[in-house]
Design a protein around this motif. Structure first.
Motif, PDB file in Angstrom:
ATOM      1  N   GLY A 427      30.561-121.057 -63.246  1.00 43.37           N
ATOM      2  CA  GLY A 427      31.790-121.743 -62.907  1.00 43.37           C
ATOM      3  C   GLY A 427      32.362-122.617 -64.009  1.00 43.37           C
ATOM      4  O   GLY A 427      33.485-123.107 -63.892  1.00 43.37           O
ATOM      5  N   ALA A 428      31.587-122.811 -65.087  1.00 38.91           N
ATOM      6  CA  ALA A 428      32.060-123.660 -66.189  1.00 38.91           C
ATOM      7  C   ALA A 428      32.912-122.856 -67.148  1.00 38.91           C
ATOM      8  O   ALA A 428      32.813-121.633 -67.233  1.00 38.91           O
ATOM      9  N   SER A 429      33.750-123.582 -67.898  1.00 37.73           N
ATOM     10  CA  SER A 429      34.574-122.921 -68.885  1.00 37.73           C
ATOM     11  C   SER A 429      34.463-123.647 -70.203  1.00 37.73           C
ATOM     12  O   SER A 429      34.308-124.860 -70.261  1.00 37.73           O
ATOM     13  N   GLY A 430      34.493-122.885 -71.307  1.00 38.77           N
ATOM     14  CA  GLY A 430      34.462-123.471 -72.642  1.00 38.77           C
ATOM     15  C   GLY A 430      33.206-124.265 -72.914  1.00 38.77           C
ATOM     16  O   GLY A 430      32.101-123.880 -72.519  1.00 38.77           O
ATOM     17  N   ASP A 431      33.381-125.416 -73.586  1.00 35.96           N
ATOM     18  CA  ASP A 431      32.222-126.183 -74.029  1.00 35.96           C
ATOM     19  C   ASP A 431      31.448-126.833 -72.885  1.00 35.96           C
ATOM     20  O   ASP A 431      30.343-127.336 -73.101  1.00 35.96           O
ATOM     21  N   ALA A 432      31.980-126.810 -71.669  1.00 27.35           N
ATOM     22  CA  ALA A 432      31.218-127.332 -70.528  1.00 27.35           C
ATOM     23  C   ALA A 432      29.933-126.542 -70.322  1.00 27.35           C
ATOM     24  O   ALA A 432      28.944-127.064 -69.797  1.00 27.35           O
ATOM     25  N   ASN A 433      29.911-125.275 -70.752  1.00 28.34           N
ATOM     26  CA  ASN A 433      28.693-124.463 -70.666  1.00 28.34           C
ATOM     27  C   ASN A 433      27.556-125.064 -71.479  1.00 28.34           C
ATOM     28  O   ASN A 433      26.382-124.879 -71.156  1.00 28.34           O
ATOM     29  N   LEU A 434      27.903-125.762 -72.537  1.00 30.42           N
ATOM     30  CA  LEU A 434      26.900-126.298 -73.455  1.00 30.42           C
ATOM     31  C   LEU A 434      26.411-127.676 -73.038  1.00 30.42           C
ATOM     32  O   LEU A 434      25.484-128.204 -73.641  1.00 30.42           O
ATOM     33  N   ARG A 435      27.027-128.255 -71.998  1.00 28.25           N
ATOM     34  CA  ARG A 435      26.849-129.671 -71.719  1.00 28.25           C
ATOM     35  C   ARG A 435      26.342-129.946 -70.309  1.00 28.25           C
ATOM     36  O   ARG A 435      26.734-130.934 -69.681  1.00 28.25           O
ATOM     37  N   SER A 436      25.496-129.105 -69.798  1.00 29.42           N
ATOM     38  CA  SER A 436      24.902-129.356 -68.490  1.00 29.42           C
ATOM     39  C   SER A 436      23.936-130.535 -68.593  1.00 29.42           C
ATOM     40  O   SER A 436      23.594-130.985 -69.689  1.00 29.42           O
ATOM     41  N   PHE A 437      23.487-131.041 -67.436  1.00 34.99           N
ATOM     42  CA  PHE A 437      22.572-132.176 -67.451  1.00 34.99           C
ATOM     43  C   PHE A 437      21.198-131.712 -67.941  1.00 34.99           C
ATOM     44  O   PHE A 437      20.796-130.576 -67.720  1.00 34.99           O
ATOM     45  N   MET A 438      20.512-132.595 -68.639  1.00 29.89           N
ATOM     46  CA  MET A 438      19.193-132.274 -69.176  1.00 29.89           C
ATOM     47  C   MET A 438      18.273-131.734 -68.080  1.00 29.89           C
ATOM     48  O   MET A 438      18.180-132.317 -66.992  1.00 29.89           O
ATOM     49  N   ASN A 439      17.606-130.630 -68.373  1.00 28.59           N
ATOM     50  CA  ASN A 439      16.785-129.945 -67.361  1.00 28.59           C
ATOM     51  C   ASN A 439      15.356-130.494 -67.331  1.00 28.59           C
ATOM     52  O   ASN A 439      14.378-129.797 -67.618  1.00 28.59           O
TER      53      ASN A 439
END
Length: 549
Positions: A427-439
Motif C-alpha cells: 500500500g505504500a508509494s515511493g520512498d515510504a517503502n524504505l521507511r517502515s518502522f524498525m522490525n
C-alpha cells in the motif's frame, strides 16, 4: 572471559549473546577512531524506537495520511534507550547519523503520493528548535552524553537549501529569503542550484549577500515562546564576531552550528549539497570547525579525541569513480577540498551488484589511496531515498553484510539492514517503502542474520585497517585478503577469508604474520598460531576473520 566460556556463548540464545559479545575481545585502548573506516548507523528518528508515547502527536498533526507518511512515534529517547541497551555496541557501530530533528512544518501536504507530514525531518519550520515529536533539548543532551560514554559519535543532518513546504499552517517566507520558482531541471549547474527541488518546496536564496530581516513567522513564534530576546542577542553576537552579512544562509549556518557548541555533536551529514553553491559549504565548514573548537575548549572533559569535526555530503548520484569532482554537464565541481571530509557514494550498490568482490575492493583501495587520499566515501546498500536498493526483498542479507562491512571506505548501515527489514510495504508509494518502522520483532526470527552483522561490525570497529587500510589480495580462490593500517605509533593488520569451505581450512598468511605469532579468529572465536606461514582453522563457517591476539 575465558575461551571455553566464549565458545559456549556462541550456541546460547541470542539474548545471552547480546549481553556477552562485547566481552569476546579485550578492548584495545590504543585503537584510534578513524572516520575513513568508521561504521555509521543511519536511522530515521521517527521510525526507529518509540520510548515516549506522550510526544507522539503535536501541533494537531492528526490527519489521516497515506501509508507510512505520518509520524509513527520514534524519538530521541528511543535511540538513547538502544544505546544504553548496547544494541549499537553489539553491532560494532561507532557513529550514529540521525535524520534532522529540528522543528518541522505543522501542517501536511501532498506531493502526489498522498497526505504527508514532516516525519522525516527535512521540512524545516524552525532551525532553532527541536521538534517535540522527536523530543527535547534535554533528550538530545542525554543522547549525546550516553553515546560518547560508549565511544559512539553522533551525526545530525543539516538542511541549508530549503525550508518546509507551504501549508495552511506554514506560510511561505518573504521573497528576500526564498524563491518558489523555477523548478529544477537538472540539465546543467544553474538549473540544479538556482531553483526549487520540487514544487512547493521553497528554495533558500543561499546565493544572496543582501541583509534580510528575520521571517515574521519566526519573530512571532519566538515571542510567543518567550525566547525572542535571547535569539536576537545570539544572532547579534554571531554577526558581530564573523562580519558576515545578515543574509539567509548565514542565519541558517549560525542556527546549525549552535548544535555543535550546545550539544557537542561530532559531525553533520549535509543534505542536497549540489543544490547549494559550493562556496556555501566552505563557509559552513569554517563555522563548524570554529564551533567544534569552542566546544572542546569549554568542555575538555567531554572531548573524545583529536579528530576534527566531520562533514559528509550528499551530492546525489556522486560516485567514487569521479574522484573529487561531480559533473553537472556544463561544469565540474570539487566538493572535497575545504568543504567535506567525505561524500556519500551512490555508486557502491552498482559496484556490489556488477563487479566481482575482489575487483571492487581493489578499485576502492586504489582510488581512496590516490585521488581521494586524505578523504573518504560513505558506502551504503540501502538508504532512505534510494528507490533501487541492493536487496529490497532481503534475499541476501549475508552477502550484503560481507560487501558493505568489509569494503574499503566508511560503511553506512541503514536501520534494519541487520534485521533484514524488507524495503517493500503493501500500500505504500515511493520512498515510504524504505521507511517502515524498525522490525524489532525480527530479532529472534532473524537472529543468525543479526549475529553475522554483529561479528563483522565488531571486527570493523576493532580494526581501522578494515575500512581505512591498504588492501592486498592473498588468494583468489579461495578469496583471502589482508588490510594494513598505520597512524603514528599504531599499526593494525588483519586477514579475511570469504566463501571458504566449511570445516578445516588452511590459510597462507606468511606475507602478513610471522611464524609462531598468536592469532585470534574472530568469527568462530578461536585462538590459533602461525605454523610454516599458515594457520589451520576448523569451523562450521565459510568466513575467517584473523587478527593478532
Amino acid at each position: 572471559m575465558k575461551k571455553s566460556i566464549i565458545l559456549a556463548l556462541i550456541y546460547v540464545p541470542l539474548v545471552v549473546f547480546l549481553v556477552n559479545c562485547k566481552e569476546n575481545r579485550k578492548e584495545k585502548d590504543k585503537t584510534p577512531f578513524v572516520w575513513e573506516g568508521a561504521n555509521i548507523y543511519f536511522l530515521l528518528v521517527d521510525r526507529f524506537n518509540n520510548a515516549d508515547a506522550t510526544n507522539d502527536i503535536n501541533f494537531n498533526r492528526n490527519k489521516e495520511t497515506a501509508v507510512f507518511r505520518g509520524f509513527k512515534g520514534g524519538d530521541l529517547k528511543g535511540v538513547t534507550q538502544k544505546i544504553n541497551e548496547g544494541y549499537f555496541t553489539n553491532l560494532g557501530v561507532n557513529a550514529i547519523w540521525m535524520t534532522p530533528i529540528v522543528e518541522q512544518i505543522h501542517g501536511s501536504t501532498n506531493e502526489g503520493t498522498g497526505v504527508t507530514y514532516g516525519y522525516h525531518g527535512y521540512w524545516t519550520k524552525d532551525w532553532t528548535a527541536i521538534d517535540p515529536n522527536f523530543g527535547t533539548k534535554e533528550d538530545l543532551h542525554e543522547l549525546v552524553e550516553v553515546a560518547h560514554k560508549k565511544g559512539i559519535r553522533i551525526l545530525l543532518d543539516a538542511v541549508i537549501n530549503h525550508s518546509g513546504p507551504v501549508t495552511e499552517k506554514d506560510p511561505v517566507w518573504s521573497e528576500d529569503w526564498v524563491r518558489t520558482e523555477p523548478k529544477c531541471e537538472y540539465i546543467n549547474y544553474e538549473s540544479t542550484v538556482t531553483c526549487t527541488l520540487v514544487e512547493n518546496l521553497p528554495d533558500i536564496k543561499t546565493d544572496s549577500n543582501e541583509n534580510v530581516e528575520l521571517p515574521q513567522v519566526l519573530v512571532d513564534k519566538w515571542k510567543k515562546e518567550g525566547r525572542y530576546q535571547q535569539e536576537i542577542a545570539e544572532l547579534d553576537a554571531f554577526f558581530e564576531r564573523t562580519g558576515y552579512p545578515r543574509s539567509p544562509r548565514f542565519y541558517i549556518i549560525k542556527w546549525l552550528t549552535d548544535y555543535i557548541t550546545e550539544f557537542g555533536i561530532d559531525g553533520y551529514r549535509c543534505d542536497t549539497v549540489k543544490h547549494t553553491e559550493a562556496y556555501v559549504w566552505e563557509e559552513f565548514k569554517t563555522e563548524c570547525d570554529y564551533a567544534f573548537a569552542q566546544f572542546k575548549k569549554e568542555n575538555p572533559n567531554k572531548v573524545l579525541d583529536d579528530n576534527n569535526f566531520y562533514l559528509v555530503g550528499e551530492v546525489y548520484n556522486y560516485g567514487i569513480s569521479n574522484g573529487k569532482y561531480f559533473d553537472y554537464g556544463d561544469k565540474k565541481q570539487n566538493y572535497f577540498d575545504n568543504k567535506f571530509n567525505s561524500q556519500i557514494n551512490f555508486e557502491f550498490k552498482w559496484n556490489a551488484k556488477q563487479m566481482p568482490i575482489q575487483e571492487m575492493f581493489a578499485k576502492y583501495d586504489s582510488i581512496l589511496h590516490s585521488n581521494l587520499k586524505g578523504f573518504g566515501v560513505l558506502n551504503y546498500l540501502s538508504s532512505h531515498d534510494d528507490h533501487d536498493p541492493f536487496d529490497a526483498k532481503r534475499e541476501k542479507p549475508f552477502e550484503t553484510a560481507n560487501k558493505l562491512l568489509l569494503a574499503p571506505g566508511t560503511s553506512q548501515i541503514y536501520y534494519g539492514d541487520e534485521l533484514a527489514r524488507v524495503l517493500l510495504v503493501e500500500g505504500a508509494s515511493g520512498d515510504a517503502n524504505l521507511r517502515s518502522f524498525m522490525n524489532w520483532e525480527a530479532q529472534e526470527s532473524n537472529s543468525e542474520i543479526l549475529k553475522h552483522w554483529q561479528k563483522l561490525g565488531q571486527f570493523r570497529n576493532n580494526h581501522p585497517a578494515v575500512g581505512a587500510g591498504k588492501h592486498q589480495m592473498l588468494s583468489s580462490n579461495p578469496f583471502v585478503f589482508s588490510r594494513s593500517f598505520s597512524k603514528k605509533d599504531y599499526h593494525d593488520k588483519v586477514v579475511v577469508g570469504l566463501n571458504l569451505p566449511k570445516g578445516k581450512k588452511i590459510i597462507n598468511v606468511s606475507s602478513v604474520f610471522q611464524n609462531g605469532e598468536n592469532l585470534h579468529e574472530a568469527y568462530s572465536n578461536q585462538d590459533l598460531k602461525v605454523k610454516n606461514g599458515k594457520v589451520s582453522v576448523n569451523s562450521e563457517f565459510s568466513i575467517v576473520l584473523l587478527e593478532t591476539k
